[in-house]
Design a protein around this motif. Structure first.
Motif, PDB file in Angstrom:
ATOM      1  N   PRO A  38       0.931  -1.183   0.059  1.00  0.00           N
ATOM      2  CA  PRO A  38      -0.058  -0.142   0.029  1.00  0.00           C
ATOM      3  C   PRO A  38       0.874   1.332  -0.060  1.00  0.00           C
ATOM      4  CG  PRO A  38      -0.759  -1.750   1.321  1.00  0.00           C
ATOM      5  CD  PRO A  38       0.899  -2.214   1.271  1.00  0.00           C
ATOM      6  N   LYS A  39       0.446   2.289  -0.815  1.00  0.00           N
ATOM      7  CA  LYS A  39       1.046   3.396  -0.658  1.00  0.00           C
ATOM      8  C   LYS A  39       1.337   4.337   0.549  1.00  0.00           C
ATOM      9  CE  LYS A  39       1.590   7.521  -3.323  1.00  0.00           C
ATOM     10  NZ  LYS A  39       0.958   8.300  -4.463  1.00  0.00           N
ATOM     11  N   ALA A  40       2.197   4.724   1.190  1.00  0.00           N
ATOM     12  CA  ALA A  40       2.287   5.461   2.359  1.00  0.00           C
ATOM     13  C   ALA A  40       1.767   6.729   2.364  1.00  0.00           C
ATOM     14  CB  ALA A  40       3.682   5.643   2.937  1.00  0.00           C
ATOM     15  N   SER A  41       0.800   7.357   3.422  1.00  0.00           N
ATOM     16  CA  SER A  41       0.151   8.654   3.215  1.00  0.00           C
ATOM     17  C   SER A  41       0.950   9.605   3.504  1.00  0.00           C
ATOM     18  CB  SER A  41      -1.198   8.293   4.085  1.00  0.00           C
ATOM     19  OG  SER A  41      -0.827   8.239   5.350  1.00  0.00           O
ATOM     20  N   LEU A  42       1.961   9.391   4.722  1.00  0.00           N
ATOM     21  CA  LEU A  42       2.608  10.527   5.074  1.00  0.00           C
ATOM     22  C   LEU A  42       4.101  10.050   5.502  1.00  0.00           C
ATOM     23  CD1 LEU A  42       2.188  13.512   5.936  1.00  0.00           C
ATOM     24  CD2 LEU A  42       1.901  12.596   8.295  1.00  0.00           C
ATOM     25  N   SER A  43       5.060  10.818   5.495  1.00  0.00           N
ATOM     26  CA  SER A  43       6.593  10.741   5.909  1.00  0.00           C
ATOM     27  C   SER A  43       6.480  11.111   7.683  1.00  0.00           C
ATOM     28  CB  SER A  43       7.481  11.171   5.406  1.00  0.00           C
ATOM     29  OG  SER A  43       7.492  10.628   3.903  1.00  0.00           O
ATOM     30  N   VAL A  44       6.928  10.264   8.496  1.00  0.00           N
ATOM     31  CA  VAL A  44       6.996  10.820   9.880  1.00  0.00           C
ATOM     32  C   VAL A  44       8.356  10.460  10.504  1.00  0.00           C
ATOM     33  CG1 VAL A  44       4.451  10.655  10.022  1.00  0.00           C
ATOM     34  CG2 VAL A  44       5.871   8.807  10.590  1.00  0.00           C
ATOM     35  N   SER A  45       8.392  11.049  11.669  1.00  0.00           N
ATOM     36  CA  SER A  45       9.565  10.762  12.416  1.00  0.00           C
ATOM     37  C   SER A  45       9.028  10.358  13.989  1.00  0.00           C
ATOM     38  CB  SER A  45      10.506  11.857  12.661  1.00  0.00           C
ATOM     39  OG  SER A  45       9.807  12.982  13.425  1.00  0.00           O
ATOM     40  N   THR A  46       9.556   9.172  14.436  1.00  0.00           N
ATOM     41  CA  THR A  46       9.257   8.624  15.518  1.00  0.00           C
ATOM     42  C   THR A  46       9.986   8.949  16.876  1.00  0.00           C
ATOM     43  OG1 THR A  46      10.369   6.693  15.137  1.00  0.00           O
ATOM     44  CG2 THR A  46       8.352   6.867  14.419  1.00  0.00           C
ATOM     45  N   VAL A  47       9.412   8.708  18.132  1.00  0.00           N
ATOM     46  CA  VAL A  47      10.089   9.013  19.268  1.00  0.00           C
ATOM     47  C   VAL A  47       9.486   7.752  20.162  1.00  0.00           C
ATOM     48  CG1 VAL A  47       8.100  10.298  20.201  1.00  0.00           C
ATOM     49  CG2 VAL A  47      10.467  10.698  21.013  1.00  0.00           C
ATOM     50  N   LYS A  48      10.593   7.674  21.195  1.00  0.00           N
ATOM     51  CA  LYS A  48       9.902   6.654  22.119  1.00  0.00           C
ATOM     52  C   LYS A  48       9.728   7.388  23.373  1.00  0.00           C
ATOM     53  CE  LYS A  48      12.750   2.638  20.626  1.00  0.00           C
ATOM     54  NZ  LYS A  48      11.638   1.673  20.466  1.00  0.00           N
ATOM     55  N   PRO A  49       8.726   6.915  24.188  1.00  0.00           N
ATOM     56  CA  PRO A  49       8.659   7.661  25.649  1.00  0.00           C
ATOM     57  C   PRO A  49       9.967   7.432  26.450  1.00  0.00           C
ATOM     58  CG  PRO A  49       7.058   5.656  25.100  1.00  0.00           C
ATOM     59  CD  PRO A  49       7.924   5.564  24.021  1.00  0.00           C
ATOM     60  N   GLN A  50      10.164   8.512  27.293  1.00  0.00           N
ATOM     61  CA  GLN A  50      11.376   8.793  28.173  1.00  0.00           C
ATOM     62  C   GLN A  50      10.933   8.736  29.504  1.00  0.00           C
ATOM     63  OE1 GLN A  50      13.561  12.050  26.925  1.00  0.00           O
ATOM     64  NE2 GLN A  50      14.060  11.395  24.964  1.00  0.00           N
ATOM     65  N   GLN A  51      11.769   8.421  30.338  1.00  0.00           N
ATOM     66  CA  GLN A  51      11.505   8.394  31.984  1.00  0.00           C
ATOM     67  C   GLN A  51      11.964  10.046  32.208  1.00  0.00           C
ATOM     68  OE1 GLN A  51      10.500   6.553  34.432  1.00  0.00           O
ATOM     69  NE2 GLN A  51       9.956   4.720  33.268  1.00  0.00           N
ATOM     70  N   THR A  52      10.955  10.727  32.880  1.00  0.00           N
ATOM     71  CA  THR A  52      11.237  12.155  33.216  1.00  0.00           C
ATOM     72  C   THR A  52      10.908  12.287  34.679  1.00  0.00           C
ATOM     73  OG1 THR A  52      10.689  12.994  30.855  1.00  0.00           O
ATOM     74  CG2 THR A  52      10.783  14.363  32.524  1.00  0.00           C
ATOM     75  N   LEU A  53      12.008  12.942  35.294  1.00  0.00           N
ATOM     76  CA  LEU A  53      11.704  13.429  36.884  1.00  0.00           C
ATOM     77  C   LEU A  53      10.486  14.557  36.968  1.00  0.00           C
ATOM     78  CD1 LEU A  53      12.584  12.615  39.701  1.00  0.00           C
ATOM     79  CD2 LEU A  53      14.119  14.425  39.401  1.00  0.00           C
ATOM     80  N   LEU A  54       9.534  14.119  37.741  1.00  0.00           N
ATOM     81  CA  LEU A  54       8.262  15.146  37.420  1.00  0.00           C
ATOM     82  C   LEU A  54       8.008  15.451  39.126  1.00  0.00           C
ATOM     83  CD1 LEU A  54       5.837  13.790  35.093  1.00  0.00           C
ATOM     84  CD2 LEU A  54       7.370  15.561  34.658  1.00  0.00           C
ATOM     85  N   HIS A  55       7.942  16.497  39.366  1.00  0.00           N
ATOM     86  CA  HIS A  55       7.103  17.011  40.709  1.00  0.00           C
ATOM     87  C   HIS A  55       5.689  16.351  41.066  1.00  0.00           C
ATOM     88  CE1 HIS A  55      10.911  19.382  41.536  1.00  0.00           C
ATOM     89  NE2 HIS A  55      10.503  20.067  40.543  1.00  0.00           N
ATOM     90  N   LYS A  56       5.575  15.824  42.070  1.00  0.00           N
ATOM     91  CA  LYS A  56       4.005  15.148  42.371  1.00  0.00           C
ATOM     92  C   LYS A  56       3.385  16.526  43.128  1.00  0.00           C
ATOM     93  CE  LYS A  56       1.550  11.595  44.708  1.00  0.00           C
ATOM     94  NZ  LYS A  56       1.610  10.478  45.686  1.00  0.00           N
ATOM     95  N   THR A 289       8.614  12.115  41.255  1.00  0.00           N
ATOM     96  CA  THR A 289       8.530  10.528  40.732  1.00  0.00           C
ATOM     97  C   THR A 289       9.115  10.773  39.361  1.00  0.00           C
ATOM     98  OG1 THR A 289       6.828   9.025  40.482  1.00  0.00           O
ATOM     99  CG2 THR A 289       6.267  11.303  40.015  1.00  0.00           C
ATOM    100  N   ASN A 290       9.411   9.453  38.736  1.00  0.00           N
ATOM    101  CA  ASN A 290       9.938   9.397  37.402  1.00  0.00           C
ATOM    102  C   ASN A 290       8.773   8.882  36.704  1.00  0.00           C
ATOM    103  OD1 ASN A 290      12.899   9.971  37.061  1.00  0.00           O
ATOM    104  ND2 ASN A 290      13.306   8.277  38.568  1.00  0.00           N
ATOM    105  N   SER A 291       8.479   9.346  35.637  1.00  0.00           N
ATOM    106  CA  SER A 291       7.206   9.218  34.847  1.00  0.00           C
ATOM    107  C   SER A 291       7.514   9.154  33.538  1.00  0.00           C
ATOM    108  CB  SER A 291       6.043   9.958  35.213  1.00  0.00           C
ATOM    109  OG  SER A 291       5.756  10.219  36.461  1.00  0.00           O
ATOM    110  N   LEU A 292       6.833   8.201  32.692  1.00  0.00           N
ATOM    111  CA  LEU A 292       6.930   8.147  31.186  1.00  0.00           C
ATOM    112  C   LEU A 292       6.272   9.312  30.650  1.00  0.00           C
ATOM    113  CD1 LEU A 292       5.875   4.380  30.543  1.00  0.00           C
ATOM    114  CD2 LEU A 292       8.204   5.509  30.057  1.00  0.00           C
TER     115      LEU A 292
END
Length: 363
Positions: A38-56, A289-292
């Motif tokens: 099938p013909k691709a509809s869009l060219s995209v770049s991807t990213v993975k979830p990261q662990q980030t230190l967040l304030h609760k 806390t570390n969160s995605l």
């Protein structure tokens, strides 16, 4: 005869061979059609979830108010305000003169009281002399006991009149001092209803003073959240113009409102950081806390819900509904992300739908 038979056999064989070739060609075309991706509809770049230190944090709303606001009123009755020396917003010091009342009538009364004191003093001198003479001859019988008592009583009366006159003079001196309206403490003038030329009654308000210039944020928290707030805890306060400032919890109300079931937390703010009466939002930092997280650009909002576009191994899009948490800079916490190691469309997800094919661009 034989030639005709051979010629007919050759024609039949040719027709059979042609039919088989056409069937093979059609089969090859069908196979080729099935094998085309099938013909691709869009060219995209991807990213993975990261662990980030967040304030609760715990979020709250509330108003900005003065720590303490003093009402400065007229202490004297029936005097005309002669001059006002300060304006709204002025910073003043304890004991500084804010306004003055006309003192001519009081000064006249003081002069009258001073004359009364002089008269009372003269009368006391005369009464004391008569009483002393009566006492010195009371044993001689020259004066009756009743006459002697009259002289002594006249002396006591003259003393009482002198004391009363002195008390009246002291009262007028106090009134004279009260014609100057003084600041009871250091602070900032927040209201100034005083008007030159007006005759004020005692107790009528002239100014309002924010003591020490201190302001506070009065945050409303629910009964469930109030137990997590402690004295000295830090808070980040966002003002209506989008700017933010920091504060510290000074105290917590000892009771919960019976109607709203909310309690008030008093947060000290830097002087001059906001205006009294402003509505402000804020949050209290209660831990870390570390969160995605994913970039904010990876979140797609549709029909009031948040989605992320997961790129599967066959380069097809899987639209996933997610629940958002806190934000930190350009990243957003994802609370219910199951595919923690998957690839997601970094931006442009709003142009994609579930099942679309995409072409992944390497960074």
């Amino acid at each position: 005869m034989n030639k005709k038979i051979i010629f007919a056999i050759l024609i039949a064989f040719g027709a059979f061979a042609g039919g088989c070739q056409n069937k093979q060609d059609n089969t090859d075309k069908k196979t080729e059609t099935k094998d085309v991706a099938p013909k691709a509809s869009l060219s995209v770049s991807t990213v993975k979830p990261q662990q980030t230190l967040l304030h609760k944090t715990i979020n709250a709303n509330g108003n900005v108010a003065a720590w303490q606001e003093s009402s400065i009123s007229a202490e004297t009755n029936g005097l005309l305000l002669r001059e006002v020396l300060v304006n709204i917003g002025d910073q003043v010091k304890r004991g500084q003169v804010l306004a003055r009342f006309a003192a001519a009538t009081i000064e006249t009364d003081i002069a009258q009281m001073q004359a009364n004191i002089a008269e009372a003093q003269a009368m006391l001198t005369e009464a004391s002399s008569n009483a002393n003479r009566a006492r010195s001859i009371q044993d001689s019988g020259a004066l009756s006991k009743q006459q002697i008592e009259q002289y002594i009583t006249a002396e006591a009366t003259a003393k009482a009149r002198l004391n009363a006159s002195q008390a009246n003079l002291n009262a007028q001196n106090i009134r004279l001092k009260q014609t100057a309206v003084l600041a009871p403490d250091d602070g900032i003038i927040s209201q100034n209803p005083a008007t030159v030329g007006t005759v004020y009654a005692a107790g009528q308000e002239l100014f309002r003073l924010i003591r020490k210039g201190r302001i506070e944020w009065r945050a409303d928290l629910t009964s469930a959240d109030i137990s997590q707030i402690k004295t000295g805890m830090k808070a980040r306060i966002t003002l209506p113009d989008g700017s933010s400032t920091h504060g510290k919890v000074r105290t917590i109300a000892p009771s919960v409102d019976a109607k709203t079931r909310n309690a008030v937390v008093f947060v000290d703010m830097p002087a001059g950081s906001a205006k009294i009466g402003m509505f402000a939002r804020g949050d209290f930092v209660i831990g870390e806390t570390n969160s995605l997280t994913l970039p904010n650009s990876a979140i797609v909002m549709r029909d009031g819900f948040a989605y992320v576009m997961q790129v599967e191994s066959n380069h097809k899009i899987k639209q996933t509904k997610v629940q958002l948490g806190q934000r930190k800079d350009d990243r957003v916490e994802i609370l219910n992300l199951a595919a923690t190691d998957a690839n997601f469309v970094e931006s442009g997800g709003a142009f994609l739908a579930d099942g679309d094919s995409v072409r992944v661009i390497s960074k």
